[in-house]
Design an enzyme around this catalytic site. Structure first.
Site, mmCIF file in Angstrom:
data_model
loop_
_atom_site.group_PDB
_atom_site.id
_atom_site.type_symbol
_atom_site.label_atom_id
_atom_site.label_comp_id
_atom_site.label_asym_id
_atom_site.label_seq_id
_atom_site.Cartn_x
_atom_site.Cartn_y
_atom_site.Cartn_z
ATOM 1 N N ASP B 109 0.846 -1.191 0.000
ATOM 2 C CA ASP B 109 0.000 0.000 0.000
ATOM 3 C C ASP B 109 0.887 1.250 0.000
ATOM 4 O O ASP B 109 1.730 1.416 0.883
ATOM 5 C CB ASP B 109 -0.931 -0.006 1.210
ATOM 6 C CG ASP B 109 -2.158 0.862 0.988
ATOM 7 O OD1 ASP B 109 -2.508 1.102 -0.180
ATOM 8 O OD2 ASP B 109 -2.771 1.296 1.978
ATOM 9 N N HIS B 116 -3.586 14.001 0.672
ATOM 10 C CA HIS B 116 -3.834 13.112 1.810
ATOM 11 C C HIS B 116 -2.666 13.148 2.794
ATOM 12 O O HIS B 116 -2.854 13.339 3.998
ATOM 13 C CB HIS B 116 -4.068 11.678 1.322
ATOM 14 C CG HIS B 116 -4.153 10.687 2.443
ATOM 15 N ND1 HIS B 116 -5.185 10.679 3.363
ATOM 16 C CD2 HIS B 116 -3.316 9.677 2.807
ATOM 17 C CE1 HIS B 116 -4.986 9.709 4.232
ATOM 18 N NE2 HIS B 116 -3.862 9.082 3.931
ATOM 19 N N GLU B 181 -10.649 4.096 3.537
ATOM 20 C CA GLU B 181 -9.731 4.876 2.703
ATOM 21 C C GLU B 181 -10.053 4.563 1.253
ATOM 22 O O GLU B 181 -10.030 3.398 0.846
ATOM 23 C CB GLU B 181 -8.261 4.549 3.016
ATOM 24 C CG GLU B 181 -7.815 5.039 4.388
ATOM 25 C CD GLU B 181 -6.310 4.941 4.615
ATOM 26 O OE1 GLU B 181 -5.648 4.137 3.913
ATOM 27 O OE2 GLU B 181 -5.798 5.656 5.490
ATOM 28 N N GLU B 183 -9.203 4.198 -2.389
ATOM 29 C CA GLU B 183 -7.966 3.990 -3.140
ATOM 30 C C GLU B 183 -8.264 3.292 -4.469
ATOM 31 O O GLU B 183 -9.313 2.685 -4.654
ATOM 32 C CB GLU B 183 -6.988 3.085 -2.360
ATOM 33 C CG GLU B 183 -6.663 3.571 -0.959
ATOM 34 C CD GLU B 183 -5.489 2.845 -0.323
ATOM 35 O OE1 GLU B 183 -4.760 2.117 -1.047
ATOM 36 O OE2 GLU B 183 -5.293 3.002 0.891
ATOM 37 N N ASP B 215 -9.258 0.574 1.923
ATOM 38 C CA ASP B 215 -8.290 0.146 2.941
ATOM 39 C C ASP B 215 -8.827 0.527 4.326
ATOM 40 O O ASP B 215 -8.434 1.528 4.924
ATOM 41 C CB ASP B 215 -6.950 0.850 2.662
ATOM 42 C CG ASP B 215 -5.860 0.383 3.603
ATOM 43 O OD1 ASP B 215 -5.875 -0.792 4.001
ATOM 44 O OD2 ASP B 215 -4.983 1.205 3.936
ATOM 45 N N ARG B 219 -8.337 4.025 13.384
ATOM 46 C CA ARG B 219 -7.401 5.109 13.676
ATOM 47 C C ARG B 219 -6.888 5.084 15.115
ATOM 48 O O ARG B 219 -5.762 5.524 15.370
ATOM 49 C CB ARG B 219 -8.057 6.458 13.394
ATOM 50 C CG ARG B 219 -8.571 6.627 11.975
ATOM 51 C CD ARG B 219 -7.470 6.497 10.953
ATOM 52 N NE ARG B 219 -7.992 6.654 9.583
ATOM 53 C CZ ARG B 219 -7.276 6.409 8.496
ATOM 54 N NH1 ARG B 219 -6.021 5.982 8.599
ATOM 55 N NH2 ARG B 219 -7.800 6.553 7.295
ATOM 56 N N GLN B 222 -4.273 2.527 15.165
ATOM 57 C CA GLN B 222 -3.150 2.955 14.331
ATOM 58 C C GLN B 222 -2.216 3.928 15.061
ATOM 59 O O GLN B 222 -0.989 3.789 14.990
ATOM 60 C CB GLN B 222 -3.692 3.613 13.057
ATOM 61 C CG GLN B 222 -2.641 3.925 12.003
ATOM 62 C CD GLN B 222 -3.244 4.404 10.686
ATOM 63 O OE1 GLN B 222 -4.464 4.479 10.536
ATOM 64 N NE2 GLN B 222 -2.392 4.708 9.732
ATOM 65 N N LYS B 235 -4.874 -2.041 10.158
ATOM 66 C CA LYS B 235 -5.213 -2.228 8.755
ATOM 67 C C LYS B 235 -5.474 -3.689 8.404
ATOM 68 O O LYS B 235 -6.158 -3.971 7.409
ATOM 69 C CB LYS B 235 -4.034 -1.765 7.876
ATOM 70 C CG LYS B 235 -3.575 -0.349 8.127
ATOM 71 C CD LYS B 235 -4.378 0.639 7.322
ATOM 72 C CE LYS B 235 -3.700 1.996 7.291
ATOM 73 N NZ LYS B 235 -4.363 2.904 6.350
ATOM 74 N N THR B 239 -9.272 -5.546 3.860
ATOM 75 C CA THR B 239 -9.101 -4.610 2.757
ATOM 76 C C THR B 239 -10.052 -5.073 1.661
ATOM 77 O O THR B 239 -9.994 -6.232 1.251
ATOM 78 C CB THR B 239 -7.655 -4.635 2.226
ATOM 79 O OG1 THR B 239 -6.752 -4.428 3.312
ATOM 80 C CG2 THR B 239 -7.445 -3.572 1.155
ATOM 81 N N GLU B 347 -9.862 12.571 7.503
ATOM 82 C CA GLU B 347 -9.727 13.916 6.945
ATOM 83 C C GLU B 347 -11.050 14.670 6.968
ATOM 84 O O GLU B 347 -11.111 15.830 7.366
ATOM 85 C CB GLU B 347 -9.215 13.816 5.500
ATOM 86 C CG GLU B 347 -7.807 13.261 5.405
ATOM 87 C CD GLU B 347 -7.464 12.785 4.001
ATOM 88 O OE1 GLU B 347 -7.737 11.604 3.699
ATOM 89 O OE2 GLU B 347 -6.940 13.592 3.212
#
Lengths: 400, 400
Positions: B109, B116, B181, B183, B215, B219, B222, B235, B239, B347
């Site tokens: 990844d 970002h 996420e 992607e 993904d 948080r 993380q 993560k 996925t 975000e």
């Protein structure tokens, strides 16, 4: 297997491997300095074992079959060997080049030696707590590249990559800080469902066996690339594992208490009642081109690893992530307290500042082309010492 | 495929997928709202294509076959379709549940959207350069878990894990900062030898096709686990990728210039002459349990990604690491400049500080149980717009 891989395994060890013979890859077991061709022996064992488990050309089907089958196969092999029924399938190990014994699914590399993590912290974050804040709370880990795991004897080409140059700029060049990392690697089997966790006490359902593992590392690439998402190209070019996979059962006599983990106490999902450590010695040997082999260091896994394999597995599944047959868990560099017990050139040469003297005119900070790094292991069995490994690899020059 | 996956593909798209039918997994291609069962069609195509490529139950054999075969198969399919010779193998897509179309080898990844990475930097390192020092020099990346890649429609269970508690202590709990996420994911094929590199201009030899990729990220886990070795359990639980793999050929009309990359100039091994970006739009939709779907954001890949797939591949092989059929490269979260173009709740809610308003009495900081996240994409073809994806997943409650 090549001569450096030739070891003498007592019958209580019975490690598995794979060799190519007559155009086909074959699952084998090792006894003494011989191998037993399990592909050929499958019919002789077929009353006790599904012959297709022996005839798939590797360990993968056995890894998928799970703990009860692993124990049954091992018992049947030991029984047939003791009864002399496998003698006709024995051949000298030295006749064959080893192959990687299984298909590596996901490769997870932990960071579980407190001395190693402490050394790295003292080196790169002097004056602060050498251990990251999370280190005593969970077994820190990251995913490595499974597609570049190679077997004992495979040469390893020095990688090129981006790094900070001496002038402060950024350059692309052959790594000049190539290193090894002495590790153990657990080969996993069985599988779990999404959302399922594996309690530390149930780890034996998935810990199939053990290899020695050299996590080759390019320190100049690593320091430039690793923030913020961790190591990538500094590790992904190659990871070497031993040809022989030592079954968990053979390691049971080497089980010893693991560290107390009382400061801080581990959270309940990682708590482990039974002895979780293994009394395994590892030696790191360096042979320079055209020269002799020098023992760089030796260390003991039980004395060096804070987190156990059972706790690593509990952690890795605590979020519900699945385990697949063939997953590989590296312990991270195994380093003891004393300098002669450190498991990487990074530590032994203190990041290049203190060359390691190998002879009157011979020293090393990091690895040179032509160097051969060999890890050898051993642990107490019921009837004597059992070898683990070896895993060996020669450093080839970087691509032109 | 389930109804949310039902899309209408023009004949110039011809994406591949896998469905289960009559007890067997089958490789299929999509045309309009139908699929072509390539397993059944293999004989009708066998003059032009090795039928075993179509009959292996997935994309794996085709991925291994390499670019010339990919082009030949696609041309033969298009020709047979135009001639009406595949009509008898058409069935409505909606009759089938999708399967993961290939065996994911290594999952890498990247972190290639400047907006970002900049948002993350401004959030967690305010007052400093939002981008890490290496970010403009190389496409930052890490290895993810390939064993937990799941296909469109698979529910995702909220993970539990270790985090800093509100009292400053460490706790094990269900994540309360679960995120998506948005992607793109490149599916790779062919293979390279150890030490071999792939120049950016040769990327088409290995870029087979494209999926949408979510993904999923926890948080709270993380931020506690990621130093020093990067994200792991935050993560690794899941996925999600779209069921349909869009071949590179179909994407060629969407090729556009990539960013200038002149400050700093890229090193020669990453330099890319031709247009390396793709004009792909992505929409992020959130459907709350029992409610309607809300579009959270939409972004354009070409406008958001600093590093191209060709450069990511050149970087990933620059150290000599091999590529295998089935490798998956995620772009990293695709975020545009404006707030309504950001690709994660992290975000959009500015790390939870600014809830996203979805309706009079409905807002979100992170994902709630029962939420369904769907990514939908599209890009210009030669004869009209071509859909990419979708990829959808419902958040299930954490294990009890």
């Amino acid at each position: 297997m090549n001569r450096s891989s030739a070891v003498d395994f007592p019958i209580e060890a019975l490690p598995y491997g794979v060799v190519a013979h007559e155009g086909r890859e074959r699952l084998v077991a090792a006894v003494g300095t011989d191998l037993i061709d399990l592909d050929e022996a499958a019919d002789a064992l077929s009353g006790a074992i599904d012959p297709s488990l022996m005839r798939s050309g590797g360990l993968d089907r056995l890894l998928a079959a799970g703990r009860p089958t692993w124990s049954a196969v091992r018992a049947a092999l030991a029984d047939a060997l003791a009864g002399g029924r496998l003698d006709e399938f024995r051949r000298p190990v030295t006749r064959h080049a080893p192959r990687l014994a299984w298909h590596v699914a996901d490769f997870v590399d932990f960071y579980s030696s407190m001395n190693h993590a402490g050394n790295v912290g003292r080196m790169f974050r002097p004056g602060r707590d050498p251990l990251p804040p999370n280190w005593r709370h969970l077994p820190v880990a990251y995913h490595g590249r499974s597609g570049t795991v190679v077997v004992d004897g495979t040469p390893v080409r020095r990688p090129r990559g981006q790094r900070r140059g001496r002038d402060g700029g950024v350059e692309f060049a052959a790594s000049d800080r190539l290193d090894f990392e002495a590790e153990l690697g657990w080969v996993l089997g069985g599988s779990t469902e999404p959302g399922q966790t594996v309690a530390p006490g149930d780890a034996a359902e998935h810990l199939f066996g053990l290899v020695l593992l050299n996590d080759w590392s390019a320190r100049d690439l690593q320091s430039w690339e690793s923030a913020p998402l961790g190591p990538f190209l500094s590790k992904s070019f190659a990871t070497s594992v031993s040809a022989w996979v030592m079954p968990l059962e053979a390691l049971e006599p080497a089980r010893v208490p693991h560290p107390q983990q009382s400061d801080p106490p581990v959270l309940p999902h990682l708590a482990l009642a039974a002895d979780g450590a293994f009394d395994i010695d590892i030696e790191v040997w360096l042979r320079v081109a055209g020269g002799e082999a020098h023992m760089l260091s030796s260390m003991n896994a039980a004395g060096s690893l804070y987190w156990t394999a059972a706790q690593q597995l509990a952690h890795a599944t605590s979020n519900g992530a699945t385990v697949r047959p063939g997953d590989l868990f590296g312990t991270g560099t195994v380093s003891g307290v004393e300098r002669n017990e450190w498991g990487s050139m990074l530590e032994l040469s203190w990041n290049g500042a203190e060359p390691v003297r190998l002879g009157p005119a011979l020293e090393r900070t990091f690895l040179e082309d032509g160097d051969v790094v060999t890890l050898r292991g051993g642990f107490p069995g019921r009837h004597g010492r059992i070898p683990l490994g070896p895993v060996s690899g020669e450093v080839l020059p970087a691509p032109a």
